[in-house]
Write a protein that holds these residues in place. Sequence first.
Motif, short mmCIF file in Angstrom:
data_model
loop_
_atom_site.label_atom_id
_atom_site.label_comp_id
_atom_site.label_asym_id
_atom_site.label_seq_id
_atom_site.Cartn_x
_atom_site.Cartn_y
_atom_site.Cartn_z
N ASP A 1 0.93 -1.23 -0.10
CA ASP A 1 -0.05 -0.15 -0.02
C ASP A 1 0.72 1.14 0.01
N ALA A 2 2.06 1.30 0.72
CA ALA A 2 2.96 2.32 0.78
C ALA A 2 3.60 2.67 -0.39
N VAL A 3 3.80 1.73 -1.28
CA VAL A 3 4.44 1.60 -2.49
C VAL A 3 3.47 2.29 -3.38
N MET A 4 2.33 1.73 -3.43
CA MET A 4 1.41 2.12 -4.59
C MET A 4 0.93 3.74 -4.29
N ASN A 5 0.94 4.12 -2.98
CA ASN A 5 0.29 5.33 -2.64
C ASN A 5 1.54 6.29 -3.16
N GLU B 1 8.48 3.75 -11.48
CA GLU B 1 9.41 3.04 -10.60
C GLU B 1 8.82 2.20 -9.54
N PHE B 2 8.05 3.43 -9.09
CA PHE B 2 6.90 2.56 -7.94
C PHE B 2 5.73 1.61 -8.13
N TYR B 3 5.36 1.93 -9.49
CA TYR B 3 4.32 1.10 -9.92
C TYR B 3 5.02 -0.22 -10.31
N LYS B 4 6.10 -0.30 -10.73
CA LYS B 4 6.92 -1.42 -11.20
C LYS B 4 7.22 -2.23 -9.83
N ARG B 5 7.81 -1.59 -8.89
CA ARG B 5 8.01 -2.08 -7.72
C ARG B 5 6.85 -2.86 -7.06
N ALA B 6 5.64 -2.07 -7.01
CA ALA B 6 4.35 -2.85 -6.61
C ALA B 6 4.09 -4.09 -7.41
N LEU B 7 4.30 -4.22 -8.70
CA LEU B 7 4.33 -5.60 -9.39
C LEU B 7 5.25 -6.56 -8.82
N GLY C 1 -4.20 -7.69 -8.53
CA GLY C 1 -5.00 -7.00 -9.56
C GLY C 1 -5.06 -5.41 -9.41
N ASP C 2 -5.12 -4.83 -8.03
CA ASP C 2 -4.90 -3.39 -7.90
C ASP C 2 -3.74 -2.94 -8.34
N ALA C 3 -2.67 -3.59 -8.25
CA ALA C 3 -1.20 -3.38 -8.71
C ALA C 3 -1.31 -2.93 -10.15
N TYR C 4 -1.72 -3.96 -10.93
CA TYR C 4 -1.74 -4.06 -12.26
C TYR C 4 -2.58 -2.92 -12.89
N ASN C 5 -3.95 -3.00 -12.31
CA ASN C 5 -4.89 -1.74 -12.48
C ASN C 5 -4.16 -0.49 -12.56
N ASN C 6 -3.55 -0.09 -11.43
CA ASN C 6 -2.96 1.04 -11.20
C ASN C 6 -2.08 1.37 -12.24
N TYR C 7 -1.11 0.48 -12.73
CA TYR C 7 0.03 0.52 -13.56
C TYR C 7 -0.56 0.66 -14.80
N ALA C 8 -1.55 0.21 -15.34
CA ALA C 8 -2.16 0.08 -16.51
C ALA C 8 -2.81 1.32 -16.69
N VAL C 9 -3.43 2.20 -15.86
CA VAL C 9 -3.91 3.40 -15.92
C VAL C 9 -2.96 4.45 -16.00
N PHE C 10 -1.91 4.22 -15.42
CA PHE C 10 -0.76 4.96 -15.41
C PHE C 10 -0.29 5.04 -16.94
N LEU C 11 -0.07 3.93 -17.39
CA LEU C 11 0.55 3.56 -18.79
C LEU C 11 -0.61 4.37 -19.78
N GLY C 12 -1.76 4.05 -19.39
CA GLY C 12 -2.76 4.63 -20.29
C GLY C 12 -2.83 6.18 -20.40
N ASN C 13 -2.64 6.87 -19.32
CA ASN C 13 -2.66 8.37 -19.18
C ASN C 13 -1.32 8.88 -20.03
N MET C 14 -0.27 7.94 -19.83
CA MET C 14 1.04 8.35 -20.43
C MET C 14 1.00 8.20 -22.02
N GLY C 15 -0.06 7.41 -22.58
CA GLY C 15 -0.25 7.28 -23.91
C GLY C 15 0.34 5.87 -24.32
N GLU C 16 0.72 5.08 -23.55
CA GLU C 16 1.32 3.80 -23.96
C GLU C 16 0.32 2.52 -24.08
#
Length: 72
Positions: free
Chosen positions: A24-28, A44-50, A57-72
Amino acid sequence: MARQLLIMTRSWVIFVRLNPNYLDAVMNTAGVLNDQQKYVEAEEFYKRALTLEPRNGDAYNNYAVFLGNMGE
């Protein structure tokens, strides 16, 4: 608002240093860094969470949303 984000970021980074395996601390931390537009550090922190919990699933979802916002 910017000052609050800075304080939150520092607090989460310290917490992660003290508890590096606490998901939770890493994802926050990733989320706060993302809010501050510190995208390289946030990723780096999203990847560390994974790495900590590869089946979370929450870690993957957060990283996916991040990547989507980055246009990837």
